[in-house]
Design a protein around this motif. Sequence first.
Motif, mmCIF file in Angstrom:
data_model
loop_
_atom_site.group_PDB
_atom_site.id
_atom_site.type_symbol
_atom_site.label_atom_id
_atom_site.label_comp_id
_atom_site.label_asym_id
_atom_site.label_seq_id
_atom_site.Cartn_x
_atom_site.Cartn_y
_atom_site.Cartn_z
ATOM 1 N N ILE A 193 50.064 36.414 49.987
ATOM 2 C CA ILE A 193 50.105 37.863 49.754
ATOM 3 C C ILE A 193 49.652 38.176 48.334
ATOM 4 O O ILE A 193 48.900 39.127 48.102
ATOM 5 N N TYR A 194 50.075 37.380 47.365
ATOM 6 C CA TYR A 194 49.656 37.559 45.978
ATOM 7 C C TYR A 194 48.136 37.433 45.860
ATOM 8 O O TYR A 194 47.484 38.235 45.202
ATOM 9 N N LEU A 195 47.568 36.430 46.529
ATOM 10 C CA LEU A 195 46.122 36.239 46.492
ATOM 11 C C LEU A 195 45.391 37.401 47.149
ATOM 12 O O LEU A 195 44.389 37.883 46.625
ATOM 13 N N MET A 196 45.882 37.887 48.277
ATOM 14 C CA MET A 196 45.247 39.026 48.953
ATOM 15 C C MET A 196 45.284 40.276 48.083
ATOM 16 O O MET A 196 44.315 41.036 48.045
ATOM 17 N N GLU A 197 46.383 40.504 47.383
ATOM 18 C CA GLU A 197 46.469 41.664 46.495
ATOM 19 C C GLU A 197 45.433 41.571 45.380
ATOM 20 O O GLU A 197 44.787 42.558 45.041
ATOM 21 N N HIS A 198 45.259 40.383 44.806
ATOM 22 C CA HIS A 198 44.292 40.231 43.728
ATOM 23 C C HIS A 198 42.857 40.339 44.226
ATOM 24 O O HIS A 198 42.000 40.894 43.538
ATOM 25 N N VAL A 199 42.587 39.818 45.399
ATOM 26 C CA VAL A 199 41.242 39.945 45.965
ATOM 27 C C VAL A 199 40.937 41.407 46.263
ATOM 28 O O VAL A 199 39.840 41.895 45.975
ATOM 29 N N ALA A 200 41.911 42.125 46.801
ATOM 30 C CA ALA A 200 41.699 43.542 47.102
ATOM 31 C C ALA A 200 41.471 44.346 45.830
ATOM 32 O O ALA A 200 40.577 45.194 45.775
ATOM 33 N N SER A 201 42.256 44.083 44.801
ATOM 34 C CA SER A 201 42.075 44.841 43.558
ATOM 35 C C SER A 201 40.765 44.470 42.877
ATOM 36 O O SER A 201 40.085 45.327 42.309
ATOM 37 N N ALA A 202 40.366 43.209 42.943
ATOM 38 C CA ALA A 202 39.085 42.811 42.360
ATOM 39 C C ALA A 202 37.942 43.450 43.114
ATOM 40 O O ALA A 202 36.939 43.870 42.517
ATOM 41 N N THR A 203 38.058 43.569 44.430
ATOM 42 C CA THR A 203 37.015 44.200 45.230
ATOM 43 C C THR A 203 36.881 45.671 44.865
ATOM 44 O O THR A 203 35.771 46.179 44.706
ATOM 45 N N VAL A 204 38.000 46.337 44.713
ATOM 46 C CA VAL A 204 37.971 47.769 44.394
ATOM 47 C C VAL A 204 37.346 48.007 43.027
ATOM 48 O O VAL A 204 36.570 48.942 42.843
ATOM 49 N N PHE A 205 37.646 47.149 42.058
ATOM 50 C CA PHE A 205 37.158 47.377 40.708
ATOM 51 C C PHE A 205 35.793 46.744 40.443
ATOM 52 O O PHE A 205 35.061 47.212 39.576
ATOM 53 N N CYS A 206 35.422 45.700 41.157
ATOM 54 C CA CYS A 206 34.174 44.998 40.862
ATOM 55 C C CYS A 206 32.969 45.547 41.608
ATOM 56 O O CYS A 206 31.859 45.499 41.085
ATOM 57 N N ILE A 207 33.156 46.038 42.802
ATOM 58 C CA ILE A 207 32.005 46.488 43.588
ATOM 59 C C ILE A 207 31.269 47.648 42.908
ATOM 60 O O ILE A 207 30.042 47.608 42.816
ATOM 61 N N PRO A 208 31.942 48.679 42.403
ATOM 62 C CA PRO A 208 31.188 49.727 41.718
ATOM 63 C C PRO A 208 30.435 49.202 40.487
ATOM 64 O O PRO A 208 29.301 49.600 40.233
ATOM 65 N N GLY A 209 31.052 48.281 39.761
ATOM 66 C CA GLY A 209 30.377 47.700 38.601
ATOM 67 C C GLY A 209 29.177 46.869 39.011
ATOM 68 O O GLY A 209 28.130 46.911 38.360
ATOM 69 N N LEU A 210 29.305 46.098 40.075
ATOM 70 C CA LEU A 210 28.174 45.313 40.565
ATOM 71 C C LEU A 210 27.050 46.201 41.076
ATOM 72 O O LEU A 210 25.877 45.918 40.857
ATOM 73 N N LEU A 211 27.395 47.280 41.744
ATOM 74 C CA LEU A 211 26.372 48.207 42.216
ATOM 75 C C LEU A 211 25.633 48.835 41.047
ATOM 76 O O LEU A 211 24.410 49.001 41.074
ATOM 77 N N HIS A 212 26.360 49.203 40.001
ATOM 78 C CA HIS A 212 25.729 49.763 38.819
ATOM 79 C C HIS A 212 24.849 48.724 38.126
ATOM 80 O O HIS A 212 23.763 49.040 37.644
ATOM 81 N N LEU A 213 25.311 47.479 38.085
ATOM 82 C CA LEU A 213 24.554 46.415 37.442
ATOM 83 C C LEU A 213 23.243 46.142 38.166
ATOM 84 O O LEU A 213 22.192 45.977 37.536
ATOM 85 N N PHE A 214 23.298 46.107 39.487
ATOM 86 C CA PHE A 214 22.085 45.787 40.262
ATOM 87 C C PHE A 214 21.288 47.000 40.682
ATOM 88 O O PHE A 214 20.280 46.877 41.366
#
Length: 56
Positions: free
Chosen positions: A30-51
């Motif tokens: 559950i701890y790992l799923m929470e971190h993956v979900a939060s990383a997805t929410v915060f990283c995808i917009p940054g990756l889209l902006h980067l690429f």
Amino acid sequence: MTWRDELLVYWILWMVLVSFVARHLFDGAIYLMEHVASATVFCIPGLLHLFAGHLR
């Protein structure tokens, strides 16, 4: 102590051990799923902006 009492003691110890391990593993999952979900929410917009420059 009869063999039934001894079997009961082993059964109780085994159940305590299994429940502790299961709870520990599920808490870790559950701890790992929470971190993956939060990383997805915060990283995808940054990756889209980067690429975004490379996609035009």
